[in-house]
Design a protein around this motif. Sequence first.
Motif, mmCIF file in Angstrom:
data_model
loop_
_atom_site.group_PDB
_atom_site.id
_atom_site.type_symbol
_atom_site.label_atom_id
_atom_site.label_comp_id
_atom_site.label_asym_id
_atom_site.label_seq_id
_atom_site.Cartn_x
_atom_site.Cartn_y
_atom_site.Cartn_z
ATOM 1 N N GLY A 130 39.761 29.826 36.159
ATOM 2 C CA GLY A 130 38.334 30.057 35.958
ATOM 3 C C GLY A 130 37.555 30.305 37.242
ATOM 4 N N PHE A 131 38.213 30.215 38.388
ATOM 5 C CA PHE A 131 37.527 30.440 39.671
ATOM 6 C C PHE A 131 37.700 31.869 40.188
ATOM 7 C CE2 PHE A 131 36.141 26.284 41.478
ATOM 8 C CZ PHE A 131 36.508 25.478 40.410
ATOM 9 N N GLY A 132 38.428 32.702 39.402
ATOM 10 C CA GLY A 132 38.832 34.025 39.883
ATOM 11 C C GLY A 132 37.707 34.916 40.368
ATOM 12 N N SER A 133 36.522 34.808 39.751
ATOM 13 C CA SER A 133 35.476 35.760 40.140
ATOM 14 C C SER A 133 34.611 35.250 41.288
ATOM 15 C CB SER A 133 34.614 36.093 38.921
ATOM 16 O OG SER A 133 34.137 34.892 38.363
ATOM 17 N N ARG A 134 34.855 34.030 41.742
ATOM 18 C CA ARG A 134 34.064 33.538 42.883
ATOM 19 C C ARG A 134 34.496 34.196 44.191
ATOM 20 N NH1 ARG A 134 32.666 27.191 42.738
ATOM 21 N NH2 ARG A 134 32.599 26.890 40.485
ATOM 22 N N GLU A 135 33.667 33.986 45.205
ATOM 23 C CA GLU A 135 34.036 34.448 46.540
ATOM 24 C C GLU A 135 34.508 33.243 47.348
ATOM 25 O OE1 GLU A 135 30.957 36.615 48.509
ATOM 26 O OE2 GLU A 135 30.738 37.985 46.801
ATOM 27 N N PRO A 136 35.319 33.490 48.376
ATOM 28 C CA PRO A 136 35.842 32.362 49.151
ATOM 29 C C PRO A 136 34.754 31.405 49.640
ATOM 30 C CG PRO A 136 37.013 34.347 49.763
ATOM 31 C CD PRO A 136 35.925 34.764 48.791
ATOM 32 N N LYS A 137 33.611 31.942 50.061
ATOM 33 C CA LYS A 137 32.588 31.067 50.646
ATOM 34 C C LYS A 137 31.971 30.114 49.598
ATOM 35 C CE LYS A 137 28.452 34.040 50.512
ATOM 36 N NZ LYS A 137 28.913 35.385 50.077
ATOM 37 N N GLN A 138 32.238 30.411 48.334
ATOM 38 C CA GLN A 138 31.722 29.515 47.283
ATOM 39 C C GLN A 138 32.701 28.397 46.929
ATOM 40 O OE1 GLN A 138 31.096 32.896 44.620
ATOM 41 N NE2 GLN A 138 28.918 32.406 44.585
ATOM 42 N N LEU A 139 33.763 28.254 47.732
ATOM 43 C CA LEU A 139 34.745 27.194 47.482
ATOM 44 C C LEU A 139 34.775 26.210 48.642
ATOM 45 C CD1 LEU A 139 37.861 29.152 46.135
ATOM 46 C CD2 LEU A 139 35.933 28.224 44.864
ATOM 47 N N SER A 140 35.211 24.980 48.349
ATOM 48 C CA SER A 140 35.370 23.980 49.411
ATOM 49 C C SER A 140 36.628 24.308 50.219
ATOM 50 C CB SER A 140 35.525 22.598 48.794
ATOM 51 O OG SER A 140 36.801 22.491 48.190
ATOM 52 N N GLY A 141 36.777 23.609 51.346
ATOM 53 C CA GLY A 141 37.944 23.831 52.204
ATOM 54 C C GLY A 141 39.256 23.603 51.452
ATOM 55 N N GLY A 142 39.289 22.541 50.655
ATOM 56 C CA GLY A 142 40.507 22.223 49.916
ATOM 57 C C GLY A 142 40.807 23.273 48.861
ATOM 58 N N GLN A 143 39.739 23.771 48.218
ATOM 59 C CA GLN A 143 39.934 24.815 47.207
ATOM 60 C C GLN A 143 40.426 26.104 47.856
ATOM 61 O OE1 GLN A 143 35.972 24.530 45.600
ATOM 62 N NE2 GLN A 143 36.659 23.420 43.782
ATOM 63 N N GLN A 144 39.874 26.412 49.033
ATOM 64 C CA GLN A 144 40.315 27.616 49.745
ATOM 65 C C GLN A 144 41.789 27.516 50.108
ATOM 66 O OE1 GLN A 144 37.815 28.987 52.962
ATOM 67 N NE2 GLN A 144 35.977 28.307 51.939
ATOM 68 N N GLN A 145 42.179 26.303 50.506
ATOM 69 C CA GLN A 145 43.583 26.102 50.857
ATOM 70 C C GLN A 145 44.461 26.347 49.633
ATOM 71 O OE1 GLN A 145 46.368 26.268 52.506
ATOM 72 N NE2 GLN A 145 45.459 25.058 54.140
ATOM 73 N N ARG A 146 43.964 25.945 48.480
ATOM 74 C CA ARG A 146 44.739 26.159 47.252
ATOM 75 C C ARG A 146 44.825 27.643 46.897
ATOM 76 N NH1 ARG A 146 42.472 21.848 43.111
ATOM 77 N NH2 ARG A 146 41.360 20.794 44.769
ATOM 78 N N VAL A 147 43.773 28.388 47.225
ATOM 79 C CA VAL A 147 43.824 29.843 46.998
ATOM 80 C C VAL A 147 44.927 30.446 47.878
ATOM 81 C CG1 VAL A 147 42.582 32.028 47.190
ATOM 82 C CG2 VAL A 147 41.383 29.978 46.376
ATOM 83 N N ALA A 148 44.981 29.982 49.127
ATOM 84 C CA ALA A 148 46.020 30.478 50.035
ATOM 85 C C ALA A 148 47.407 30.193 49.472
ATOM 86 C CB ALA A 148 45.855 29.835 51.414
ATOM 87 N N LEU A 149 47.532 29.041 48.846
ATOM 88 C CA LEU A 149 48.804 28.655 48.238
ATOM 89 C C LEU A 149 49.115 29.563 47.042
ATOM 90 C CD1 LEU A 149 50.613 26.266 48.917
ATOM 91 C CD2 LEU A 149 49.493 24.991 47.092
ATOM 92 N N ALA A 150 48.078 29.786 46.211
ATOM 93 C CA ALA A 150 48.255 30.638 45.027
ATOM 94 C C ALA A 150 48.657 32.051 45.452
ATOM 95 C CB ALA A 150 46.963 30.674 44.211
ATOM 96 N N ARG A 151 48.079 32.511 46.556
ATOM 97 C CA ARG A 151 48.357 33.849 47.066
ATOM 98 C C ARG A 151 49.845 34.010 47.409
ATOM 99 N NH1 ARG A 151 44.876 35.373 52.303
ATOM 100 N NH2 ARG A 151 46.134 33.679 53.143
ATOM 101 N N SER A 152 50.451 32.910 47.864
ATOM 102 C CA SER A 152 51.887 32.946 48.160
ATOM 103 C C SER A 152 52.727 32.761 46.907
ATOM 104 C CB SER A 152 52.249 31.841 49.158
ATOM 105 O OG SER A 152 51.802 32.199 50.433
ATOM 106 N N LEU A 153 52.295 31.812 46.047
ATOM 107 C CA LEU A 153 53.095 31.494 44.856
ATOM 108 C C LEU A 153 53.187 32.676 43.905
ATOM 109 C CD1 LEU A 153 51.761 27.900 44.117
ATOM 110 C CD2 LEU A 153 54.082 28.501 44.816
ATOM 111 N N VAL A 154 52.124 33.486 43.866
ATOM 112 C CA VAL A 154 52.067 34.598 42.921
ATOM 113 C C VAL A 154 53.193 35.600 43.195
ATOM 114 C CG1 VAL A 154 50.559 36.193 44.200
ATOM 115 C CG2 VAL A 154 50.305 35.959 41.723
ATOM 116 N N LEU A 155 53.696 35.592 44.431
ATOM 117 C CA LEU A 155 54.765 36.526 44.800
ATOM 118 C C LEU A 155 56.144 35.988 44.413
ATOM 119 C CD1 LEU A 155 53.263 37.469 48.267
ATOM 120 C CD2 LEU A 155 53.248 38.863 46.199
ATOM 121 N N LYS A 156 56.168 34.766 43.873
ATOM 122 C CA LYS A 156 57.412 34.125 43.427
ATOM 123 C C LYS A 156 58.511 34.160 44.489
ATOM 124 C CE LYS A 156 56.477 34.443 38.586
ATOM 125 N NZ LYS A 156 56.561 35.200 37.362
ATOM 126 N N PRO A 157 58.234 33.624 45.660
ATOM 127 C CA PRO A 157 59.280 33.589 46.688
ATOM 128 C C PRO A 157 60.350 32.580 46.294
ATOM 129 C CG PRO A 157 57.416 32.281 47.397
ATOM 130 C CD PRO A 157 57.014 32.922 46.094
#
Length: 367
Positions: A130-157
């Motif tokens: 449900g956070f997909g349409s937000r911009e990074p600046k609208q998230l907390s530091g921890g949430q941003q870190q989770r986006v970075a994680l999602a960005r890697s996980l989505v590639l299924k390494p």
Amino acid sequence: MSFLKIASAHKAYKTPEGGLIHALDDVSLDVRNNEFLTLLGPSGCGKTTLLKCIAGFEDIDSGEISFEEQSLKGVPAHRRPFNTVFQSYALFPHLSIANNVGYGLDVTGVAKGERNKRVEEALELVGLAGFGSREPKQLSGGQQQRVALARSLVLKPRVLLLDEPLSALDRKMRENMQIELKNLQHSVGITFVFVTHDQEEALAMSDRIAVVANGKVQQLAAPTEIYDEPANEFVANFVGTSNIFSGKVVAKDGALLTIETANQRQVLATSDRFGRGDHVELVLRPEHLKLAPSGNGIPESCIDGTVEASVFVGSDLHLHVDVGKGRTAIVHHRHNRGDDGERIEAGTSVKLYYSPNAAHLIKAIGR
Ligand SMILES: Nc1ncnc2c1ncn2[C@@H]1O[C@H](COP(=O)(O)OP(=O)(O)OP(=O)(O)O)[C@@H](O)[C@H]1O
Ligand SMILES: [Mg+2]
């Protein structure tokens, strides 16, 4: 079949002064499929270098890195089935969260329907559905870190390499993320190689820890083994607090050893690995040292000392005890609510005792 294997890896960097830094000095490490393996070590010990060599951003000078028995020599980073999450996770500020996460899929030309589905899944995995349409600046530091994680996980390494991903977060957030990350690793079944210099973080999260110092793996074992049976003095001091006494085994009765130490009379330890005449380092954790009751009933194996300082930290009272020959032992004494007469003044003579089973012995170096 071995999974990710590093065999006798060496990597040296030239310094501007013309010297050489051996960032990796004969590193061998077997990473198992599906495990959470942590590289733990002080600043400059070679953790990031090892991660970069695995990822393919740097080449090793000699040795071999292989994945499922195939050498990775000459395989460029983007062809390796790995992904890296860096400490500075730099999201694209002008892209939405969904587009940040989907970026890698767009680059590789995944069809739109599939792409959107995977982005949704990845955001769900990290608790940001449900956070997909937000911009990074609208998230907390921890949430941003989770986006970075999602960005890697989505590639299924097959392997996710994480270089101190939590270090920018405050303590509470960090502790929450430690648990989340560990749960996430279990549920996605991706192997994690996680870098930290924080020993508590390593103990809390890992299936196994590789303690690294000076470009060498000092010990590779499960967290409890690293803590209870450190392989050498470096590990004993780097992971948790250790009281270390040098001595010589003077008697052996079954597994019970009597050790003569320089600063103390004889002390006891149990071990079946050492015998009479061996020079050893006796490692005692602060929570295993107890204050002996005064008067009669003093246990056999005890250490005399004088309190230098007593520090109240909430759950425990930490005593710094001078045990002779310039050495200080640290004692963690559990604090119970309402115990207020317990603060022991500097200058008080005390006897410390421990169960011989709690003592861990290390072979003294050079003896
Ligand atoms: N590109 C480089 N050129 C020269 N020396 C380097 C280079 N990269 C790393 N080093 C040196 O290699 C050693 C290992 O560095 P590395 O970055 O792997 O350490 P680290 O364990 O990740 O430390 P930290 O916890 O501070 O991130 C250090 O002495 C560092 O100064
Ligand atoms: Mg680093």
